[in-house]
Design a protein around this motif. Structure first.
Motif, PDB file in Angstrom:
ATOM      1  N   MET A 187       0.837  -1.201   0.000  1.00 19.18           N
ATOM      2  CA  MET A 187       0.000   0.000   0.000  1.00 19.18           C
ATOM      3  C   MET A 187       0.871   1.251   0.000  1.00 19.18           C
ATOM      4  SD  MET A 187      -3.145  -0.615  -0.195  1.00 19.18           S
ATOM      5  CE  MET A 187      -3.872   0.935   0.332  1.00 19.18           C
ATOM      6  N   ALA A 188       1.906   1.217   0.837  1.00 20.26           N
ATOM      7  CA  ALA A 188       2.797   2.374   0.925  1.00 20.26           C
ATOM      8  C   ALA A 188       3.469   2.611  -0.423  1.00 20.26           C
ATOM      9  CB  ALA A 188       3.841   2.157   2.009  1.00 20.26           C
ATOM     10  N   GLY A 189       3.853   1.514  -1.103  1.00 22.09           N
ATOM     11  CA  GLY A 189       4.469   1.631  -2.412  1.00 22.09           C
ATOM     12  C   GLY A 189       3.536   2.306  -3.401  1.00 22.09           C
ATOM     13  N   ILE A 190       2.264   1.870  -3.376  1.00 22.36           N
ATOM     14  CA  ILE A 190       1.287   2.443  -4.299  1.00 22.36           C
ATOM     15  C   ILE A 190       1.021   3.909  -3.968  1.00 22.36           C
ATOM     16  CG2 ILE A 190      -1.121   2.313  -5.047  1.00 22.36           C
ATOM     17  CD1 ILE A 190      -0.923  -0.744  -4.411  1.00 22.36           C
ATOM     18  N   LEU A 191       0.850   4.191  -2.681  1.00 20.74           N
ATOM     19  CA  LEU A 191       0.465   5.545  -2.273  1.00 20.74           C
ATOM     20  C   LEU A 191       1.624   6.534  -2.340  1.00 20.74           C
ATOM     21  CD1 LEU A 191      -1.806   4.863   0.849  1.00 20.74           C
ATOM     22  CD2 LEU A 191      -2.514   5.869  -1.329  1.00 20.74           C
ATOM     23  N   PHE A 192       2.788   6.080  -1.855  1.00 22.18           N
ATOM     24  CA  PHE A 192       3.863   7.053  -1.655  1.00 22.18           C
ATOM     25  C   PHE A 192       5.026   6.886  -2.633  1.00 22.18           C
ATOM     26  CE2 PHE A 192       2.171   6.358   2.798  1.00 22.18           C
ATOM     27  CZ  PHE A 192       1.331   7.451   2.751  1.00 22.18           C
ATOM     28  N   GLY A 193       5.001   5.862  -3.451  1.00 20.00           N
ATOM     29  CA  GLY A 193       6.068   5.670  -4.426  1.00 20.00           C
ATOM     30  C   GLY A 193       7.309   5.042  -3.828  1.00 20.00           C
ATOM     31  N   HIS A 194       8.280   4.794  -4.717  1.00 19.67           N
ATOM     32  CA  HIS A 194       9.467   4.068  -4.280  1.00 19.67           C
ATOM     33  C   HIS A 194      10.702   4.942  -4.185  1.00 19.67           C
ATOM     34  CE1 HIS A 194       7.610   0.013  -4.628  1.00 19.67           C
ATOM     35  NE2 HIS A 194       6.776   0.710  -5.375  1.00 19.67           N
ATOM     36  N   ASN A 195      10.488   6.261  -4.174  1.00 21.91           N
ATOM     37  CA  ASN A 195      11.646   7.160  -4.152  1.00 21.91           C
ATOM     38  C   ASN A 195      12.173   7.369  -2.738  1.00 21.91           C
ATOM     39  OD1 ASN A 195      11.268   7.518  -6.887  1.00 21.91           O
ATOM     40  ND2 ASN A 195       9.800   9.195  -6.521  1.00 21.91           N
ATOM     41  N   ASN A 196      13.402   7.864  -2.704  1.00 19.55           N
ATOM     42  CA  ASN A 196      13.951   8.302  -1.424  1.00 19.55           C
ATOM     43  C   ASN A 196      13.523   9.744  -1.186  1.00 19.55           C
ATOM     44  OD1 ASN A 196      15.253   5.914  -1.056  1.00 19.55           O
ATOM     45  ND2 ASN A 196      17.198   6.639  -1.896  1.00 19.55           N
ATOM     46  N   LEU A 197      12.978   9.987  -0.001  1.00 25.40           N
ATOM     47  CA  LEU A 197      12.555  11.345   0.317  1.00 25.40           C
ATOM     48  C   LEU A 197      13.390  11.836   1.492  1.00 25.40           C
ATOM     49  CD1 LEU A 197       8.706  10.674   0.256  1.00 25.40           C
ATOM     50  CD2 LEU A 197      10.113  11.608  -1.586  1.00 25.40           C
ATOM     51  N   VAL A 198      13.632  13.121   1.501  1.00 22.93           N
ATOM     52  CA  VAL A 198      14.393  13.686   2.611  1.00 22.93           C
ATOM     53  C   VAL A 198      13.493  14.627   3.397  1.00 22.93           C
ATOM     54  CG1 VAL A 198      16.363  15.064   3.314  1.00 22.93           C
ATOM     55  CG2 VAL A 198      16.570  13.452   1.415  1.00 22.93           C
ATOM     56  N   PHE A 199      13.368  14.334   4.649  1.00 17.11           N
ATOM     57  CA  PHE A 199      12.473  15.112   5.496  1.00 17.11           C
ATOM     58  C   PHE A 199      13.067  16.489   5.743  1.00 17.11           C
ATOM     59  CE2 PHE A 199      10.242  16.206   9.423  1.00 17.11           C
ATOM     60  CZ  PHE A 199       8.962  15.779   9.118  1.00 17.11           C
ATOM     61  N   PRO A 200      12.256  17.552   5.561  1.00 18.11           N
ATOM     62  CA  PRO A 200      12.758  18.894   5.863  1.00 18.11           C
ATOM     63  C   PRO A 200      12.824  19.071   7.381  1.00 18.11           C
ATOM     64  CG  PRO A 200      10.458  18.998   5.204  1.00 18.11           C
ATOM     65  CD  PRO A 200      10.854  17.561   5.113  1.00 18.11           C
ATOM     66  N   SER A 201      13.944  18.694   7.946  1.00 18.35           N
ATOM     67  CA  SER A 201      14.032  18.645   9.405  1.00 18.35           C
ATOM     68  C   SER A 201      13.827  20.025  10.028  1.00 18.35           C
ATOM     69  CB  SER A 201      15.400  18.098   9.809  1.00 18.35           C
ATOM     70  OG  SER A 201      15.492  18.071  11.207  1.00 18.35           O
ATOM     71  N   PRO A 202      13.011  20.094  11.033  1.00 19.52           N
ATOM     72  CA  PRO A 202      12.764  21.382  11.678  1.00 19.52           C
ATOM     73  C   PRO A 202      13.890  21.763  12.640  1.00 19.52           C
ATOM     74  CG  PRO A 202      11.535  19.671  12.778  1.00 19.52           C
ATOM     75  CD  PRO A 202      12.261  19.009  11.648  1.00 19.52           C
ATOM     76  N   PHE A 203      14.807  20.823  12.887  1.00 17.95           N
ATOM     77  CA  PHE A 203      15.852  21.112  13.865  1.00 17.95           C
ATOM     78  C   PHE A 203      17.044  21.764  13.166  1.00 17.95           C
ATOM     79  CE2 PHE A 203      13.797  17.068  15.180  1.00 17.95           C
ATOM     80  CZ  PHE A 203      13.037  17.602  16.203  1.00 17.95           C
ATOM     81  N   PRO A 204      17.593  22.834  13.767  1.00 21.89           N
ATOM     82  CA  PRO A 204      18.766  23.491  13.190  1.00 21.89           C
ATOM     83  C   PRO A 204      19.903  22.495  13.048  1.00 21.89           C
ATOM     84  CG  PRO A 204      17.890  24.747  15.052  1.00 21.89           C
ATOM     85  CD  PRO A 204      17.162  23.446  15.027  1.00 21.89           C
ATOM     86  N   THR A 205      20.684  22.667  11.974  1.00 24.44           N
ATOM     87  CA  THR A 205      21.711  21.662  11.703  1.00 24.44           C
ATOM     88  C   THR A 205      22.972  21.857  12.537  1.00 24.44           C
ATOM     89  OG1 THR A 205      22.200  23.005   9.791  1.00 24.44           O
ATOM     90  CG2 THR A 205      21.113  20.882   9.380  1.00 24.44           C
ATOM     91  N   GLU A 206      23.229  23.096  13.008  1.00 27.87           N
ATOM     92  CA  GLU A 206      24.474  23.256  13.758  1.00 27.87           C
ATOM     93  C   GLU A 206      24.382  22.491  15.077  1.00 27.87           C
ATOM     94  OE1 GLU A 206      22.486  27.357  14.538  1.00 27.87           O
ATOM     95  OE2 GLU A 206      22.597  25.898  12.944  1.00 27.87           O
ATOM     96  N   ALA A 207      25.495  21.815  15.384  1.00 28.04           N
ATOM     97  CA  ALA A 207      25.528  20.971  16.570  1.00 28.04           C
ATOM     98  C   ALA A 207      25.775  21.821  17.814  1.00 28.04           C
ATOM     99  CB  ALA A 207      26.613  19.922  16.429  1.00 28.04           C
ATOM    100  N   VAL A 208      25.426  21.239  18.940  1.00 25.46           N
ATOM    101  CA  VAL A 208      25.652  21.929  20.203  1.00 25.46           C
ATOM    102  C   VAL A 208      26.922  21.372  20.826  1.00 25.46           C
ATOM    103  CG1 VAL A 208      24.708  22.435  22.477  1.00 25.46           C
ATOM    104  CG2 VAL A 208      23.183  22.172  20.507  1.00 25.46           C
ATOM    105  N   LYS A 209      27.802  22.267  21.284  1.00 21.84           N
ATOM    106  CA  LYS A 209      29.021  21.808  21.954  1.00 21.84           C
ATOM    107  C   LYS A 209      28.839  21.962  23.446  1.00 21.84           C
ATOM    108  CE  LYS A 209      32.825  22.165  18.696  1.00 21.84           C
ATOM    109  NZ  LYS A 209      32.413  22.992  17.550  1.00 21.84           N
ATOM    110  N   MET A 210      29.070  20.860  24.157  1.00 23.77           N
ATOM    111  CA  MET A 210      28.966  20.949  25.610  1.00 23.77           C
ATOM    112  C   MET A 210      30.237  20.368  26.211  1.00 23.77           C
ATOM    113  SD  MET A 210      25.013  20.054  26.537  1.00 23.77           S
ATOM    114  CE  MET A 210      25.070  18.465  25.744  1.00 23.77           C
ATOM    115  N   GLY A 211      31.089  21.240  26.671  1.00 24.69           N
ATOM    116  CA  GLY A 211      32.330  20.805  27.309  1.00 24.69           C
ATOM    117  C   GLY A 211      33.098  19.785  26.494  1.00 24.69           C
TER     118      GLY A 211
END
Ligand SMILES: Nc1ncnc2c1ncn2[C@@H]1O[C@H](COP(=O)(O)OP(=O)(O)OP(=O)(O)O)[C@@H](O)[C@H]1O
Ligand SMILES: [Mg+2]
Lengths: 298, 264
Positions: A113-137
């Motif tokens: 069903m997922a194949g039929i509905l959503f296709g077989h491509n690779n999708l990249v989620f538009p991540s809501p989290f900022p990409t810069e990492a946090v440095k802690m000590g």
């Protein structure tokens, strides 16, 4: 501080983030397993579907991320109830083995069903989290990892309070102990089962959303569910705290093995480690960390 | 209060276990149901509770009425809500819940949550030993404490009729006395009707006002207990002292087996 030690801490911290994902997936399995004795092999497909659903809500329908997560959870919960009602309930009283086969059938159905509905491509989620990492000590943590850890902590707390203090939570635990006695308490076991499937699918949806943020989304995402098996077995199959501890332990061990051994052997160790652990647990302590010594159900 | 009219129960579609049972529990009365192993006593209680379905059993014929309404087609949770609670045989506590939770789960059908809290405290008055163990997992209680616990668990639902399946099984005589004294108080004070299934005929006939005796899925004898104890057959088969101990242990073995089967 010395760099050797920092490297170790770094591996442990990212291991915890990975472990949270394992734990979440494992809890989804264990909920159903504990209450009904069924190993739901369609769990991975629910994770994959949730990732797709969240993706399309955010991209095609421009739903804000948090609302999309909430909607994905609701949709997954409803899917859980429908699955219980249409597929599992008619199987009530059938041998566990047949029911497990049905869940395998369901997994194949959902993947197609997922194949039929959503296709077989690779999708990249538009991540809501900022990409810069946090440095802690000296150690570096990505914001996605931080959110995964925080949300998992909140989810674990919600689970704990629900099962410990709510009326339905208590009914669910009782049903897991003795279905027939639960009936005598006036507990509607049907209702409990429907709720269990809903809660389990919602947990799967949560892991699906997290995974969407760290991996590409495609049909193969359902396979990650198998990655949680070592965590489930280490935790003792039917224990929710066990699944959480097992998930975290596997995440950390996997990361440590990857960090130290991959340099020596040259890659690939990280991915096999969980299954080496699985193998060892089955040999040395088949009932896991939190499991009962004898396993009554087969 | 409860009227069972000519019920027939079949297990696995073939084994006819109850062959037309009729019995009655008047308002607030104490009634005993006696019979040898396998007579169908537990099955009768299960039919009343509505849990036959989940055990491959089926009510083929007959009616069960409670307070004037038919209940034999209701789901078990509806039956509990109507005021019938069963204490199953073999001290079936929820092992992974603590004592407090075991009692609270008995109040599942009640909506007056605050009153439930107060009632839990009241049930501890009946068996103070439980209060001292309220945070302990039920699996770690002694057999006697577990029996007290399952009775409290049933009481907390405020039943109008309480059905007990062999509450004396495997308990020391002193504890049996204590439990029956407690049941007497419950019956006197709260006017709770009691339908008691027992192997221990002496205790049961002493405790109940009216008794039914079952054999092979049929009621073979019934009457006020003061007459039953004088009956020659009852004296010989049910009050005979010699073979009683054997029966008891046999019942336990059999029960263990049955439990296994239902779990799987
Ligand atoms: N789930 C079941 N499936 C098939 N047969 C059953 C089932 N439960 C009970 N029976 C059979 O029904 C008959 C009556 O059983 P029941 O448990 O009602 O007897 P009982 O009078 O309570 O006996 P006891 O004193 O040993 O508890 C027995 O022959 C038993 O083997
Ligand atoms: Mg019995």
């Amino acid at each position: 501080m010395n760099t050797e030690f920092m490297f170790f801490i770094q591996l442990v911290v990212s291991g915890i983030a990975l472990g949270c994902l394992y734990a979440l997936i494992a809890v989804g399995f264990v909920l159903i397993l504990k209450a009904t004795g069924i190993m739901n092999f369609a769990q991975g497909e629910v994770i994959m579907l949730s990732a797709f659903i969240c993706y399309f809500l955010v991209t095609t329908f421009h739903v804000p991320f948090l609302v999309a997560v909430l909607l994905t959870g609701i949709i997954a919960g409803l899917m859980g109830i429908v699955t219980e009602r249409l597929i599992l309930r008619p199987m009530l009283g059938e041998p566990i083995f047949s029911v497990v086969m049905v869940t395998i059938g369901l997994s194949i159905f959902l993947r197609s069903m997922a194949g039929i509905l959503f296709g077989h491509n690779n999708l990249v989620f538009p991540s809501p989290f900022p990409t810069e990492a946090v440095k802690m000590g000296g150690i570096v943590v990505s914001q996605t990892e931080i959110w995964i850890m925080l949300s998992s902590l909140v989810l674990a707390a919600v689970f704990f309070i629900f099962f410990k203090y709510s009326r339905m939570g208590l009914a669910m635990r009782g049903t897991a102990d003795h279905q027939d006695v639960a009936l005598l308490m006036g507990i509607s076991v049907k209702q409990v089962f429907a709720l269990i499937w809903a809660v389990s699918f919602i947990t799967a949806a949560a892991s699906g959303v997290f995974l969407a943020n760290v991996m590409v989304i495609n049909l193969g995402l359902s396979v990650v569910a198998i990655g949680a098996f070592p965590a489930i077995v280490l935790g003792g199959l039917e224990s929710i705290p066990g699944a959480i501890v097992g998930g975290l332990a596997i995440g950390i061990i996997e990361n440590l093995a990857g960090g130290y051994l991959d340099q020596i052997i040259g890659g690939g160790v990280k991915d096999v480690t969980p299954f080496v652990v699985l193998f060892l647990v089955l040999m040395i302590r088949p009932y896991g960390l939190f499991g009962k010594k004898e396993i009554e159900r087969v | 209060m409860l009227k069972v009219n000519n019920i027939e129960v079949v297990y696995n579609d073939v084994i006819l276990v109850l062959k037309g049972i009729s019995l009655e529990v008047p308002d607030g009365a104490v009634v005993a149901l006696l019979g040898a192993n396998g007579a169908g006593k537990t099955t009768t209680l299960k039919a009343i509770s509505g849990i036959l379905d989940s055990q491959n059993g089926e009510l083929e014929d007959g009616q069960i009425e409670f307070m004037g309404n038919p209940i034999h087609r209701l789901d078990p949770d509806r039956i509990v809500k109507k005021g019938i609670t069963m204490v199953p045989e073999g001290r079936r506590v929820f092992e992974n819940l603590n004592v407090m939770e075991n009692i609270k789960i008995g109040a599942h059908t009640r909506t007056d949550r605050r009153q439930v809290k107060r009632d839990v405290e009241k049930t501890f008055d009946y068996f103070p030993v439980l209060e001292g163990r309220k945070d302990r997992l039920a699996i770690f209680l002694s057999g006697g404490e577990q029996q007290m616990l399952v009775i409290c668990r049933a009481l907390i639902s405020k039943p109008k009729l309480m059905m007990l399946d062999e509450p004396s099984l495997g308990l020391a005589p002193l504890l049996v006395k204590e439990i029956f004294a407690m049941l007497r108080v419950v019956n006197d004070k709260q006017k709770t009707g009691i339908l008691l299934v027992e192997q221990n005929a002496r205790v049961a006939l002493n405790f109940a006002k009216y008794g039914y005796i079952m054999e092979n899925g049929k009621i073979v004898l019934d009457g006020p207990t003061d007459l039953l104890v004088k009956n020659k057959d009852v004296k010989e088969f049910y009050l005979g002292v010699t073979d009683k101990m054997e029966k008891k242990s046999y019942a336990q073995v059999k029960h263990y087996k049955r439990r296994k089967r239902w779990l799987s």
